[in-house]
Design a protein around this motif. Structure first.
Motif, short mmCIF file in Angstrom:
data_model
loop_
_atom_site.label_atom_id
_atom_site.label_comp_id
_atom_site.label_asym_id
_atom_site.label_seq_id
_atom_site.Cartn_x
_atom_site.Cartn_y
_atom_site.Cartn_z
N THR A 252 18.37 -33.49 43.10
CA THR A 252 18.47 -33.47 41.64
C THR A 252 17.46 -32.49 41.04
OG1 THR A 252 19.22 -35.77 41.60
CG2 THR A 252 18.37 -34.86 39.55
N VAL A 253 16.23 -32.53 41.53
CA VAL A 253 15.21 -31.60 41.02
C VAL A 253 15.61 -30.16 41.32
CG1 VAL A 253 12.81 -30.88 41.24
CG2 VAL A 253 13.38 -33.30 41.15
N PHE A 254 16.08 -29.90 42.53
CA PHE A 254 16.54 -28.56 42.87
C PHE A 254 17.69 -28.12 41.97
CE2 PHE A 254 15.00 -28.65 47.56
CZ PHE A 254 13.70 -28.46 47.11
N SER A 255 18.58 -29.05 41.66
CA SER A 255 19.73 -28.71 40.81
C SER A 255 19.30 -28.45 39.38
CB SER A 255 20.76 -29.84 40.86
OG SER A 255 21.23 -30.05 42.18
N ILE A 256 18.30 -29.19 38.89
CA ILE A 256 17.79 -28.94 37.54
C ILE A 256 17.19 -27.54 37.45
CG2 ILE A 256 16.01 -29.62 35.88
CD1 ILE A 256 16.44 -32.52 36.79
N ALA A 260 18.64 -24.13 35.27
CA ALA A 260 17.85 -23.29 34.36
C ALA A 260 17.91 -21.82 34.76
CB ALA A 260 16.40 -23.77 34.34
N GLN A 261 18.13 -21.55 36.04
CA GLN A 261 18.18 -20.18 36.53
C GLN A 261 19.60 -19.61 36.55
OE1 GLN A 261 16.37 -20.62 40.39
NE2 GLN A 261 14.29 -20.40 39.57
N LEU A 262 20.52 -20.24 35.85
CA LEU A 262 21.91 -19.79 35.85
C LEU A 262 22.01 -18.34 35.36
CD1 LEU A 262 24.81 -20.84 36.35
CD2 LEU A 262 24.88 -21.45 33.93
N PHE A 263 22.52 -17.46 36.20
CA PHE A 263 22.58 -16.05 35.83
C PHE A 263 23.76 -15.33 36.49
CE2 PHE A 263 21.42 -11.59 36.61
CZ PHE A 263 21.24 -11.15 35.31
N PHE A 281 24.14 -15.64 27.03
CA PHE A 281 24.82 -16.91 27.33
C PHE A 281 23.85 -17.93 27.92
CE2 PHE A 281 27.74 -19.59 29.87
CZ PHE A 281 28.65 -19.93 28.88
N THR A 282 22.91 -17.49 28.74
CA THR A 282 21.90 -18.36 29.34
C THR A 282 20.52 -17.80 29.02
OG1 THR A 282 21.80 -17.19 31.46
CG2 THR A 282 23.49 -18.90 31.22
N PRO A 283 19.46 -18.60 29.14
CA PRO A 283 18.12 -18.09 28.86
C PRO A 283 17.73 -16.89 29.73
CG PRO A 283 18.09 -20.48 28.92
CD PRO A 283 19.44 -20.06 29.38
N ILE A 284 18.11 -16.90 31.01
CA ILE A 284 17.78 -15.77 31.87
C ILE A 284 18.51 -14.51 31.41
CG2 ILE A 284 17.87 -14.88 34.22
CD1 ILE A 284 15.83 -17.03 33.89
N MET A 285 19.76 -14.66 30.99
CA MET A 285 20.50 -13.51 30.47
C MET A 285 19.88 -13.02 29.17
SD MET A 285 24.42 -14.76 31.26
CE MET A 285 25.17 -13.26 30.60
N SER A 286 19.39 -13.92 28.34
CA SER A 286 18.73 -13.52 27.11
C SER A 286 17.46 -12.74 27.40
CB SER A 286 18.41 -14.76 26.27
OG SER A 286 17.74 -14.41 25.07
N ALA A 287 16.68 -13.19 28.35
CA ALA A 287 15.47 -12.47 28.73
C ALA A 287 15.82 -11.10 29.33
CB ALA A 287 14.66 -13.29 29.73
N GLN A 288 16.91 -11.05 30.11
CA GLN A 288 17.33 -9.78 30.67
C GLN A 288 17.77 -8.81 29.57
OE1 GLN A 288 17.04 -9.08 33.84
NE2 GLN A 288 17.90 -7.02 33.71
N VAL A 304 8.48 -17.86 29.94
CA VAL A 304 7.45 -18.89 29.95
C VAL A 304 7.96 -20.17 29.28
CG1 VAL A 304 5.17 -19.51 29.04
CG2 VAL A 304 5.54 -17.27 30.08
N LEU A 305 8.65 -20.03 28.16
CA LEU A 305 9.21 -21.21 27.49
C LEU A 305 10.21 -21.93 28.39
CD1 LEU A 305 9.75 -19.87 23.86
CD2 LEU A 305 8.09 -21.57 24.60
N LEU A 306 11.04 -21.17 29.09
CA LEU A 306 12.00 -21.78 30.00
C LEU A 306 11.30 -22.50 31.14
CD1 LEU A 306 14.95 -22.18 30.92
CD2 LEU A 306 14.77 -19.98 32.11
N ALA A 307 10.26 -21.88 31.69
CA ALA A 307 9.52 -22.50 32.80
C ALA A 307 8.84 -23.79 32.35
CB ALA A 307 8.49 -21.52 33.35
N VAL A 308 8.27 -23.78 31.16
CA VAL A 308 7.62 -24.99 30.64
C VAL A 308 8.64 -26.10 30.42
CG1 VAL A 308 6.38 -25.95 28.67
CG2 VAL A 308 5.69 -23.74 29.61
#
Length: 327
Positions: A252-256, A260-263, A281-288, A304-308
């Motif tokens: 479950t933790v790995f899946s969470i 968050a890393q969906l890209f 569409f996703t936070p990683i795509m937004s950062a990219q 950093v916000l996503l990691a927190v």
């Protein structure tokens, strides 16, 4: 002669005892190892991992955290190159007020709330079927369920983009006689089309982890339950599932974190989605997208916000499962 030899041997023994150091005798040329040197030996074996972990994991995190404290400022008419100034709250304030970024966070949170339980439920069912006493061909089914994970995410997304295409979708062709069609790239279904690819890719991988935990259950406990008349479903519910609680928490933790890393999947599907999958569409795509625009400091703040957020959710999940385990 005997009485004369005894004093000689006694004196020789005393002289030897007087010169030898206390404790065990040392061989000629041997060296003692200091306690501090013995303590350093494990660190020497761990040194390659520590160096790689610090260089490939800790250093980028520290760099992103420091970079997020600087903001780009333009002067005059904006004809000159922007300069980075120390402004620790500027990027974070901008990110929290950015509708595209906050929407991507909400979208990924919804994705995780729905997709993770569905995927792990399917993985648990597969693992229980693999572990069933009456199952046949276990090796074949374990391998076939694991194969989607072995396919790279980009390749899997390309295959599924063909399956989802409105022009070439074999799924919709099968539904044509019924007069039905699935709009896979509709704004309401695009997220779940991505979730289907992720579930297909990772369900078998998580099933293997849970199946490995099932193998650690003592066979005597299962045999005793069968002798008491417990059915297979009762054994699975009362013995097997509680026994793999640790594996379920781990997956479950790995899946969470993976949610968050969906890209990869939405990025590959974006060109054929008809606009339903945007560049944020996703936070990683937004950062990219921020990196592509040349604003690395703003991208670092989003990361950093996503990691927190992921850290807080993972910690809360650990605490919740720990309390339930103690209860």
């Amino acid at each position: 002669m005997t009485h004369l030899a005894d004093p000689v041997r006694a004196s020789a023994h005393r002289s030897t005892a007087g010169t030898s150091p206390p404790g065990r005798s040392r061989r000629p040329g041997s060296r003692t190892t200091r306690p501090g040197a013995r303590r350093l030996r494990p660190l020497l074996f761990c040194a390659p991992f520590i160096v790689l972990f610090a260089g490939m994991y800790l250093a980028p995190i520290a760099y992103a955290a420091v970079s997020s404290l600087f903001a780009l400022h333009r002067t005059g008419l904006g004809l000159t190159a922007p300069t980075a100034r120390f402004d620790p709250l500027s990027n974070y304030t901008q990110a929290l007020q950015d509708d595209a970024f906050t929407s991507s966070l909400i979208r990924v949170a919804l994705f995780g709330v729905v997709q993770v339980p569905v995927m792990l439920g399917l993985a648990l069912v597969l693992a229980l079927l693999f572990d069933a006493k009456s199952a046949r061909g276990k090796g074949f089914f374990r391998l076939s369920s694991f194969l989607p994970y072995a396919i790279p995410g980009v390749s899997a997304a390309l295959v599924w983009s063909f399956m989802y295409s409105s022009q070439s979708s074999p799924i919709n062709r099968l539904l044509e006689p019924l007069g039905a069609a699935v709009p896979f790239f509709d704004e309401d279904l695009a997220l779940w089309s991505v979730a289907n690819i992720v579930t297909w890719s990772w369900a078998g991988y998580n099933a293997i982890i849970i199946y490995s935990a099932l193998q650690a259950i003592p066979s005597e406990i299962l045999e005793a339950a069968r002798m008491d008349g417990a059915s297979a479903i009762r054994i699975a519910w009362s013995i097997k599932i509680p026994a793999v609680r640790g594996a379920l928490v781990l997956t479950t933790v790995f899946s969470i974190i993976g949610s968050a890393q969906l890209f990869n999947e939405p990025t590959v599907l974006q060109p054929v989605s008809g606009g339903s999958i945007s560049s944020t569409f996703t936070p990683i795509m937004s950062a990219q997208s921020a990196v592509a625009a040349g604003n690395h400091h703003y991208a670092a703040a989003q990361s950093v916000l996503l990691a927190v957020a992921v850290g807080v959710v993972s910690f809360a999940f650990f605490k919740l499962t720990e309390r339930k385990g103690q209860a």
